[in-house]
Scaffold this active site. Structure first.
Site, PDB file in Angstrom:
ATOM      1  CG  ASP A 135      41.814  -4.917  52.426  1.00 55.54           C
ATOM      2  OD1 ASP A 135      42.165  -4.036  51.630  1.00 55.54           O
ATOM      3  OD2 ASP A 135      42.064  -4.869  53.637  1.00 55.54           O
ATOM      4  CG  ASP A 156      44.265  -0.645  49.680  1.00 56.72           C
ATOM      5  OD1 ASP A 156      44.658   0.113  48.779  1.00 56.72           O
ATOM      6  OD2 ASP A 156      44.280  -0.326  50.889  1.00 56.72           O
ATOM      7  NE  ARG A 213      45.994   2.458  49.657  1.00 53.48           N
ATOM      8  CZ  ARG A 213      45.299   3.039  50.635  1.00 53.48           C
ATOM      9  NH1 ARG A 213      45.532   4.306  50.957  1.00 53.48           N
ATOM     10  NH2 ARG A 213      44.385   2.354  51.302  1.00 53.48           N
ATOM     11  CD1 TRP A 215      50.381  -2.771  53.888  1.00 46.27           C
ATOM     12  CD2 TRP A 215      49.480  -4.560  52.895  1.00 46.27           C
ATOM     13  NE1 TRP A 215      49.829  -3.559  54.874  1.00 46.27           N
ATOM     14  CE2 TRP A 215      49.276  -4.663  54.292  1.00 46.27           C
ATOM     15  CE3 TRP A 215      48.994  -5.576  52.071  1.00 46.27           C
ATOM     16  CZ2 TRP A 215      48.604  -5.744  54.872  1.00 46.27           C
ATOM     17  CZ3 TRP A 215      48.326  -6.644  52.650  1.00 46.27           C
ATOM     18  CH2 TRP A 215      48.133  -6.722  54.038  1.00 46.27           C
TER      19      TRP A 215
END
Length: 305
Positions: A135, A156, A213, A215
């Site tokens: 992140d 991510d 992907r 969220w």
């Protein structure tokens, strides 16, 4: 956007750890800006490593933080856990600009450790290096522009629900397997959010990373004219173990190239965009950039403490 001075005229504040500037720390310089500021403020940061946790509060718009080169002016911290509390730098104010800075979180591979959180409208980043592991960039909400930036992580590492345009950026994956570049958080087809990558470059270990992907179930991510190295696995995208997302996400590629851009084994629910489909996204319409992106100031007035 409305400011009381012209877009080429700014108040200059200098930050220098040696004590020869107006302030020794970046946060002190930000704190010195008046609440509800309506002037362009240019905070010039001298080279060095600044171990600070920075917050640009919501009531202080029109601030620029500028180093001289991304490699020699570093803001770093070491915090993890909650994505809203851990960032090394949190931008909460509109009309923010960062230039030539490294923004780093040294939390490592133990979990979420955000380097940069952008929770404001109209923010732009030029020549910045944004690095962490999971992140890395919490691109939370608002309209944002990233130009010639280096963004590094494994899981991510560009996430959130902003409407963001990434141009000529390098996305470097640290993942050894199952890495993910984006986790875009659009939850409804009515939201005008998503990430567009134009003319970017993706690097990393072979077959270790996917492009994104969801969220959010309506996650929207587009890559165009982007070099994809062999770091990108042939399937390209994941549905976050929820097949229902396959019907609602919008994941597209347009004229990308390199060994990772081969679409012959891509998941069937991603899209190869046509010229007409790509036209609306290959400009700054989604972020309205022409109305708020501004050049660097060329004239400066001295900051009065």
């Amino acid at each position: 956007m409305a400011v009381s001075s012209s877009n080429t005229d700014a108040v200059l504040i200098t930050v220098d750890q040696s004590g020869t500037g107006d302030y020794r720390t970046i946060q002190e310089a930000i704190d010195a800006v008046a609440s509800n500021n309506s002037e362009l403020i240019y905070i010039s940061i001298k080279p060095g490593t600044y171990r600070e946790k920075i917050v640009v509060p919501a009531d202080k718009p029109f601030i620029t933080l500028s180093g001289t080169e991304g490699f020699n002016t570093t803001i770093t911290w070491n915090d993890g856990g909650d994505i809203f509390d851990s960032p090394t730098m949190s931008v909460m104010a509109s009309d923010f600009v960062a230039r030539f800075l490294t923004i780093r979180n040294d939390f490592g591979t133990r979990g979420k450790g955000i380097a940069l959180r952008v929770s404001a409208d109209r923010a732009a980043f030029y020549g910045c290096r944004i690095t962490s592991y999971q992140d890395t960039l919490l691109d939370d909400f608002g309209r944002h522009y990233y130009y010639n930036c280096y963004i590094e992580g494994a899981t991510d590492f560009i996430c959130g629900n902003a409407a963001s345009f990434f141009q000529s950026c390098q996305l470097h994956s640290l993942a050894k397997n199952l890495g993910t570049i984006t986790a875009q958080h659009r939850n409804s087809p009515l939201e005008n959010t998503g990430f567009t990558f134009l003319g970017c470059k993706i690097t990393g270990l072979d077959n270790a990373t996917v492009l994104g992907r969801p969220w959010g179930s309506y996650s929207r991510v587009i890559y165009a004219h982007t070099y994809m190295s062999s770091a990108i696995s042939p399937d390209g995208w994941r549905d976050w173990d929820d097949p229902s997302n396959q019907r609602t996400v919008y994941y597209g590629e347009y004229k990308c190239y390199g060994p990772g851009a081969d679409r012959s084994k891509r998941v069937g629910w991603s899209r190869e965009l046509s010229h007409d489909e790509s036209a609306p996204i290959l400009n700054m319409t989604m972020i309205g950039g022409r109305s708020w992106l501004r050049p660097a100031p060329t004239r400066f007035r001295k900051h009065v403490k």
